[in-house]
Design a protein around this motif. Sequence first.
Motif, PDB file in Angstrom:
ATOM      1  N   GLU A  71       0.822  -1.210   0.000  1.00 37.86           N
ATOM      2  CA  GLU A  71       0.000   0.000   0.000  1.00 37.86           C
ATOM      3  C   GLU A  71       0.860   1.266   0.000  1.00 37.86           C
ATOM      4  O   GLU A  71       0.556   2.250  -0.674  1.00 37.86           O
ATOM      5  CB  GLU A  71      -0.938   0.020   1.219  1.00 37.86           C
ATOM      6  CG  GLU A  71      -1.949  -1.116   1.262  1.00 37.86           C
ATOM      7  CD  GLU A  71      -1.352  -2.406   1.792  1.00 37.86           C
ATOM      8  OE1 GLU A  71      -0.161  -2.390   2.204  1.00 37.86           O
ATOM      9  OE2 GLU A  71      -2.052  -3.422   1.779  1.00 37.86           O
ATOM     10  N   GLN A 107       2.330   1.790  -3.475  1.00 37.76           N
ATOM     11  CA  GLN A 107       1.346   2.366  -4.391  1.00 37.76           C
ATOM     12  C   GLN A 107       1.171   3.859  -4.137  1.00 37.76           C
ATOM     13  O   GLN A 107       1.044   4.660  -5.078  1.00 37.76           O
ATOM     14  CB  GLN A 107       0.015   1.636  -4.234  1.00 37.76           C
ATOM     15  CG  GLN A 107       0.041   0.191  -4.733  1.00 37.76           C
ATOM     16  CD  GLN A 107      -1.271  -0.526  -4.485  1.00 37.76           C
ATOM     17  OE1 GLN A 107      -2.208   0.046  -3.943  1.00 37.76           O
ATOM     18  NE2 GLN A 107      -1.330  -1.793  -4.877  1.00 37.76           N
ATOM     19  N   ARG A 108       1.158   4.252  -2.864  1.00 42.34           N
ATOM     20  CA  ARG A 108       1.014   5.670  -2.530  1.00 42.34           C
ATOM     21  C   ARG A 108       2.205   6.470  -3.051  1.00 42.34           C
ATOM     22  O   ARG A 108       2.047   7.553  -3.630  1.00 42.34           O
ATOM     23  CB  ARG A 108       0.880   5.841  -1.025  1.00 42.34           C
ATOM     24  CG  ARG A 108       0.563   7.261  -0.590  1.00 42.34           C
ATOM     25  CD  ARG A 108       0.715   7.425   0.914  1.00 42.34           C
ATOM     26  NE  ARG A 108       2.090   7.244   1.353  1.00 42.34           N
ATOM     27  CZ  ARG A 108       3.035   8.179   1.231  1.00 42.34           C
ATOM     28  NH1 ARG A 108       2.761   9.341   0.655  1.00 42.34           N
ATOM     29  NH2 ARG A 108       4.265   7.939   1.654  1.00 42.34           N
TER      30      ARG A 108
END
Length: 460
Positions: A105, A108-109
């Motif tokens: 996550e 992806q950020r």
Amino acid sequence: MATAREVKLLLSCCRPRRSLRASQSRAFAALVPGVSQVDNNSDFLGKKPHRKHPGILRLPHVRLPQALADAAQLLLLERPVPRVEKQVQALTNYLWSRHLPVEPEELQRRAADLEKRFLESQDSTQTEEKLRGAVLQALRRTTYHWQKLSYNEELSLIYMAARLDGGFAAVFRAFHEIQARVPEFQPQTLMDFGSGTGSVAWAAHSTWSQSLREYMCVDSSAAMLGLAEKLLKGGSESGKPCIPGVFFRQFLPVSPKVQFDVVVSAFALSELPSKADRAEVVQTLWRKTSHFLVLVENGTKAGHRLLMDARNLVLQGKEKSPLDLQPGFVFAPCPHELPCPQLSASKSLACSFSQAYHPIPFSWNKNPKEETFSVVILARGSPKETNRWPRITQPVLKRPRHVHCHLCCPDGSMQHAVVTARRHGRDMYRCARVSSWGDLLPVIGPAALPPCPAEEPAES
């Protein structure tokens, strides 16, 4: 010779300065309203001198058991490792500077942020393929590349030479705190997750040899398990074990009903590839704990954050599992179950402690060393059963007639205490002066005391 008038003038000039020093001393002491006086209600000293008050948990230089040190030297002599000193130093530096793996996550950020930045700063007509390539290149350059360590026979020997003595010192210090504060606790079974060279079993035997009868060592590396077994047998494969009742296996016991008095994970959680894996392992270890769960990691920000995640997971999930018959609480080092104040500080610091030790006497390893580590000890039961005294979280600064202590307090705050005999009393001042980093300061806050009268102004 000075006249009487000159002497009187000199004295009148000096008085305000003494008053200023006194008012400054009171101002320093007032920095810590939560630290009021020694906990005399518990008769904490008895007939002991202040230098032996029950909050003192420091140990002198720790030594490996002689049989373990001899076995380690013998194994390294039997199988020489090329450039062993440089390899030991390189592995030590690598393990200390290691970060946790970046979660998907978070990747992806970061990728989305980089893509947005490239689109704003560069030609928006560039192809999608070029934009993707630029983002990937920037990610590779700025992201920590975590890799799982695979221990073969040679790397296991290098790890033994680098970490056996320091790891033993950290775990022995954690066990010492349990023994010092709960002397009636006599464990019979112990499980060590990520046992590596087996230093936890040796530290446990050095602490509770009279009561422990079963040591379960779990490690996924067959080479590490083989090395630990050789160390246990004096450096050979056929010798008699120095510690009876030690068992080795590559996987955790499956049955949820199997519990151990003490469960340990020392420098192992940081070897797991994701936060989800760490959470699963911590929950499993807690389910297998009947009394104490001891978690130890490097005394870095990454190690401290990892342990705080594990601590929060146990405390927040204590009501969710039907197998947890007894709730959990933090036995050490925190005197509370509130969020860690170190993480919320404007300048976050790792909550770490230090233990001096004598290293294995290899040719490059002569002088005493310090092991800096972070630790969390979780226990089943009620925190009311233990003293909730502030923990000293940094080295104590001793100055003339006052002592600086940085404390983690039971109300969940970090406080800087400047302790003086005039302000806090002789008992508290002497206890603070003989205490060290990692000790407990046997004091209670104003919540348990009647309100203090207003401070009288200094004489001029």
